[in-house]
Each structure stands twice: as C-alpha cells, then as structure tokens.
Design a protein around this motif. Structure first.
Motif, PDB file in Angstrom:
ATOM      1  N   SER A   8      42.208 -59.865  12.210  1.00 14.00           N
ATOM      2  CA  SER A   8      43.720 -59.835  12.222  1.00 14.00           C
ATOM      3  C   SER A   8      44.359 -59.882  11.756  1.00 14.00           C
ATOM      4  O   SER A   8      45.928 -59.276  11.273  1.00 14.00           O
ATOM      5  N   ASN A  12      47.127 -56.896  11.041  1.00 12.46           N
ATOM      6  CA  ASN A  12      48.598 -57.598  12.009  1.00 12.46           C
ATOM      7  C   ASN A  12      49.722 -58.402  11.025  1.00 12.46           C
ATOM      8  O   ASN A  12      50.950 -58.907  10.876  1.00 12.46           O
ATOM      9  N   SER A  15      52.449 -54.047   7.566  1.00 10.55           N
ATOM     10  CA  SER A  15      52.328 -53.097   8.388  1.00 10.55           C
ATOM     11  C   SER A  15      52.120 -51.666   7.006  1.00 10.55           C
ATOM     12  O   SER A  15      52.533 -50.671   6.851  1.00 10.55           O
ATOM     13  N   ALA A  44      43.754 -56.121  18.170  1.00 12.96           N
ATOM     14  CA  ALA A  44      43.963 -56.679  16.420  1.00 12.96           C
ATOM     15  C   ALA A  44      44.749 -54.938  15.810  1.00 12.96           C
ATOM     16  O   ALA A  44      45.332 -54.308  15.892  1.00 12.96           O
ATOM     17  N   HIS A  47      47.466 -53.096  17.836  1.00  8.38           N
ATOM     18  CA  HIS A  47      48.385 -53.705  17.722  1.00  8.38           C
ATOM     19  C   HIS A  47      48.948 -53.076  15.920  1.00  8.38           C
ATOM     20  O   HIS A  47      50.203 -53.041  15.797  1.00  8.38           O
ATOM     21  N   GLY A  48      47.733 -53.490  15.007  1.00  3.95           N
ATOM     22  CA  GLY A  48      47.752 -52.924  13.688  1.00  3.95           C
ATOM     23  C   GLY A  48      48.281 -51.040  13.191  1.00  3.95           C
ATOM     24  O   GLY A  48      49.858 -51.250  12.833  1.00  3.95           O
ATOM     25  N   ALA A  51      52.232 -51.002  14.438  1.00  4.31           N
ATOM     26  CA  ALA A  51      53.024 -51.829  13.200  1.00  4.31           C
ATOM     27  C   ALA A  51      54.003 -50.824  12.850  1.00  4.31           C
ATOM     28  O   ALA A  51      54.589 -50.500  12.591  1.00  4.31           O
TER      29      ALA A  51
END
Length: 75
Positions: A8, A12, A15, A44, A47-48, A51
């Motif tokens: 995470s 996160n 970027s 996670a 999401h990364g 992003a």
C-alpha cells in the motif's frame, strides 16, 4: 510490518513507475512465500495503477494477479 502495509505504501504513496514496480516485486515475493493476498492487497495494487493512469492494467489485471485467490476481508 505486513506485506499489505508495504504494498500500500509503495503503490499509493506516490505515482512513480519505480514504486509500482517495487510494489509488484513485493507482491510476487509475498505469493512465492505462500502468503495469500487479501482484497486489500489487490485494491492497493489496482489503486496504484489507476493513480498512474495505467487503466489497461486496471481493466485487465495481469494473469499473476489471478493465480493467488484473495482472502476476503469480512469485518
């Protein structure tokens, strides 16, 4: 420190491509050691990628994301 915390933080925290690459390395190491990823782990990573604007990976996760069925977090 747990694998989820490291993944995470890398995925996160910023970027940057190299951080996502490191997050992926930690994920691979985790699975190789027999630790099953949770939905938090996959969230996670996805999401990364989102992003960073890597929507292709979000839409079509790599095959190795599927070889380790997640543990569902039921809280």
């Amino acid at each position: 420190m747990s694998y989820n915390t490291v993944i995470s933080s890398l995925a996160n925290g910023t970027s940057r491509r190299r951080d996502m690459e490191r997050a992926q390395e930690v994920f691979d190491q985790m699975v190789q050691r027999g630790v099953r990823p949770t939905t938090t782990t996959f969230g996670a990573l996805i999401h990364g990628h989102a992003a960073m604007g890597d929507l292709e990976t979000v839409r079509n996760p790599p095959p190795h994301y599927h070889h380790a069925p997640p543990i569902i977090n039921n809280k």
